[in-house]
Design a protein around this motif. Structure first.
Motif, PDB file in Angstrom:
ATOM      1  N   ASP A 179      75.861  38.466  23.284  1.00  0.00           N
ATOM      2  CA  ASP A 179      76.188  37.172  23.894  1.00  0.00           C
ATOM      3  C   ASP A 179      76.938  37.369  25.207  1.00  0.00           C
ATOM      4  N   THR A 207      74.583  38.719  27.763  1.00  0.00           N
ATOM      5  CA  THR A 207      73.687  37.658  28.232  1.00  0.00           C
ATOM      6  C   THR A 207      74.361  36.831  29.323  1.00  0.00           C
ATOM      7  N   LEU A 225      68.747  34.392  21.114  1.00  0.00           N
ATOM      8  CA  LEU A 225      69.500  34.415  22.372  1.00  0.00           C
ATOM      9  C   LEU A 225      69.641  33.011  22.944  1.00  0.00           C
ATOM     10  N   ASP A 226      70.836  32.711  23.446  1.00  0.00           N
ATOM     11  CA  ASP A 226      71.086  31.411  24.093  1.00  0.00           C
ATOM     12  C   ASP A 226      70.872  31.540  25.593  1.00  0.00           C
TER      13      ASP A 226
END
Length: 739
Positions: free
Chosen positions: A380, A383, A403-404
């Motif tokens: 995170d 990312t 995944l955001d």
């Protein structure tokens, strides 16, 4: 440009008039001359490489002509040329005919002028054919000085190209700055000359000299001078001793051969239909016209790789299906580097977990792009860094859906490695891939698995990229043959094969090593058949202490050890790898299995490559058969047949790929009278027990009493409703008479 010259600087310049000024100008001239020479070095070295390749190729042609007997001219010389008479007179080889000429041939009793001309003309045509067919390739098993010199020149050229890319702007600027100053300061080299000049000209000359002194004293120029010196050494072929040249080549042959391919050696047919995927001429011309910016790429692209990158840029959504070992990773990095050079910021790579580390290594090795690993506990935070700073995000199929921010990231290019793993649109991984593709500006699928015989799977992959084309894919195009299929799907699919584009690859020799069971093998095997355990049946050949397969594998390893060659062994089973490891002792490395983290797998492969001389790397075929580059090995052993030929082909392609420098030997260990025969029948799409039921001996045909009652084929073996694994067990039980 230059700051105003102070009174102190002018006084210092006055004190240098004469010999000191002459030294200053000489230093500046020397620097600029060396700078110009460095900038010209790539062109000089390229000419040297071409000349050396021509000489080495000619030597190999002459050696081949010396080896070929005169009798081989028979098809070219015409009838009645009396070649036997020429050979009996001492002209044993084609090379001797060429060196002698028609006059000496005519001196042979019984040979007239016309025959002499015919023989020499045939030898010339034969030599032209040999020359056309002779392709230079490095031979690390014959390390002669001429090859080492060519390698050293290529090493120097690589540094020269890099130096020019890095230093040219600074060197050009410095040359432009100092050239007029040197001209203006020239009078200061002579005291008499300065005495008879007017005050304005004296001031101009002294000012120029002071400015040159300031240039030479600038720390940035001093640093540039040191860099120039180091680059002069790096771009001098004599800086590289033979041992270093060969070490560099064996560790990175792909880069050397890629560079050589651009200079007339180790080349491929870049302009052939095969090298450009048999796509239509009009589309081929459009793709070839696409400008490719490689400023952020540190690898040298071969011609077919540059075309593949141009294809992906032009088509935007496509599948690159090049055969395993052709460098699809570098082709995709060329696309990302091109887009990054044009201002694009975010790129996404999706791959199996087993090759995650390999992707990050390749990005760092072949480009100036920044890699971000979106996997594991810190994904995170990584990312968020990628979304903020840009670069290449690398993640796995299973992580992608968790995944955001991916769909909002405005990804410039999404690359999906081993894309055939997303062939089933009903799975979560495939749906995550499809969703990410829909939110990307471009997408590129990579798969070395040929699609011609997997039309439905191929249609699914195309539907993620270009749905309209997917609807029009016709299975009859695949049935009609690979070329027609590729032309039909040219807007979305590009595939090239090794034999079409990698002419410098050494030979690959594939051997089926059939062994006969020892009594202990037979006992172990029959027990597994009795228990109906197919997995144990496949491993039984390695159970016994005096296993025939283990003995044959040890023989192969011993031969490899004598020759100092590295070897890889693939098996599906941990027990088999353990048995092999125990047999080979300290020379065995690994095993690389599914439980070994990807980063550790790469570390084991790197250590294997670095180890001097012989070593044996053990790999579980599903874990080690994809993603790893193991060109250090030239002997491949597959311990037992796999369900699909493609599984074995992928394993072999770990070693037999771009960068391989030696002939590759592939040994498939197979046991007679075992399930290995059944699995080979499955691979070849034959009926189970084909050999047992399709052939009848003459004795059986002659006497009905000799016919084995077991030869009546059980119907269940052909019943597709029965699982294949179960039918294989039944076939072996029936063959052995086990009810």
């Amino acid at each position: 440009m230059m700051a105003e010259v102070s009174a102190e600087a002018l006084d210092a310049a006055k004190a240098k008039v004469g010999k000191p000024a002459k030294h200053t100008l000489a230093a500046v001239r020397s620097f600029t001359e060396r700078a110009e020479a460095l900038l010209a070095t790539p062109a000089t070295l390229r000419a040297n490489v071409r000349h050396q390749v021509a000489v080495l190729t000619d030597q190999r042609v002459q050696a081949e002509l010396q080896r070929r007997p005169v009798a081989e001219l028979r098809d070219l010389v015409g009838r009645g040329a009396r070649l036997n008479t020429v050979a009996e007179a001492g002209f044993a080889s084609v090379a001797q005919i060429l060196a002698s000429g028609p006059q000496r041939i005519q001196a042979v009793p019984g040979i007239g002028p016309q025959t002499a001309q015919q023989v020499v003309g045939a030898a010339q045509r034969f030599a032209a054919q040999v020359t056309e067919q002779t392709q230079f390739r490095f031979d690390p098993d014959r390390k002669d000085p001429a090859q080492a010199q060519l390698l050293a020149t290529l090493m120097a050229l690589r540094h020269a190209d890099s130096a020019v890319t890095t230093l040219e702007p600074q060197l050009r600027q410095l040359t432009a700055q100092t050239a007029p100053l040197v001209s203006d300061a020239e009078p200061t080299t002579s005291r008499p000359s300065m005495l008879f000049r007017g005050s304005a000209k004296k001031h101009a000359a002294l000012t120029a000299l002071a400015q040159l002194d300031a240039v030479l004293a600038d720390p940035r120029v001093a640093s540039l001078h040191r860099t120039l010196e180091s680059q002069e050494r790096a771009t001098d072929p004599s800086s590289y001793p033979e041992w270093q040249a060969w070490d560099e080549y064996t560790s990175d042959a792909a880069s050397f051969n890629a560079l050589l391919s651009t200079l007339g050696g180790a080349g491929e047919g870049d302009d052939t239909e095969a090298a450009q995927g048999f796509i239509p001429a009009e589309l081929r011309q459009e793709i070839s016209a696409v400008p490719l910016d490689t400023g952020l790429l540190t690898a040298t692209l071969r011609g077919y790789q540059a075309f593949g990158a141009q294809y992906a840029i032009h088509q935007k959504f496509s599948i690159l299906g090049d055969e395993m070992g052709l460098g699809k990773t570098v082709e995709s990095l060329a696309v990302l580097a091109h887009l990054a050079a044009r201002g694009q910021r975010r790129f996404l790579v999706v791959c199996p977990a087993s090759v995650l580390a390999n992707w990050t290594n390749e990005i760092a090795k072949h480009s100036r792009l920044t890699a971000h690993t979106l996997h594991g506990s810190g994904r995170d935070a990584t990312t968020r860094t990628w979304l903020r700073d840009g670069g290449v995000a690398v993640t796995t199929f299973d992580t992608l859906g968790r995944l955001d921010g991916i769909t909002e990231a405005d990804v410039a290019m999404m690359v999906v490695d081993e894309a055939h793993l997303a062939k089933n649109p009903t799975t979560k991984r495939s749906q995550a891939v499809a969703e990410a593709v829909n939110h990307s500006q471009r997408a590129m699928f990579l798969t070395g698995t040929p699609m011609e015989n997997r039309v439905e799977e191929f249609r699914n992959l195309v539907s993620y990229l270009q749905p309209a084309i997917a609807k029009g894919i016709d299975a009859t195009d695949a049935v009609a043959g690979a070329k027609r299929f590729r032309r039909a799907v040219a807007p979305v699919y590009l595939r090239r094969n090794q034999e079409d584009v990698l002419t410098e690859l050494p030979d690959k020799i594939e051997v089926e090593d059939w062994v006969y069971f020892t009594p202990a093998d037979n006992a172990a095997y029959n027990a597994t058949v009795q228990s109906r355990n197919l997995m144990q049946m496949r491993q039984a050949a390695f159970h016994a202490e005096n296993s025939a397969k283990l003995e044959r594998l040890a023989e192969i390893a011993d031969e490899a050890c004598e020759d100092g060659l590295k070897m890889v062994v693939f098996s599906n089973f941990l027990h088999v790898l353990d048995r092999i490891g125990n047999q080979l002792g300290s020379r065995a490395m690994g095993p690389i299995t599914g439980s070994v983290p990807p980063q550790v797998r790469q570390q084991i492969v790197d250590e294997f490559a670095r180890r001097d001389g012989h070593a044996v790397l053990l790999l579980q075929i599903e874990a080690g058969g994809q993603g790893l580059n193991i060109q250090a090995a030239s002997i491949v052993v597959i311990a037992e047949p796999q369900w699909k030929p493609s599984t074995e082909e992928q394993a072999v392609a770990r070693a037999y790929r771009m960068g391989q420098v030696r002939k590759v030997q592939v040994h498939r260990l197979l046991a007679k009278g075992s399930v290995d025969e059944r699995l080979r029948e499955v691979q070849e799409e034959k009926s189970l027990l084909f050999a047992e039921f399709a052939r009848r001996s003459e004795a059986k045909e002659a006497d009905a009493r000799a016919v084995d009652t077991r030869e009546h084929r059980p119907d269940s073996l052909d019943d597709n409703a029965v699982p294949l694994e179960q039918r294989i067990v039944m076939a072996e039980q029936h063959r052995l008479g086990i009810s």
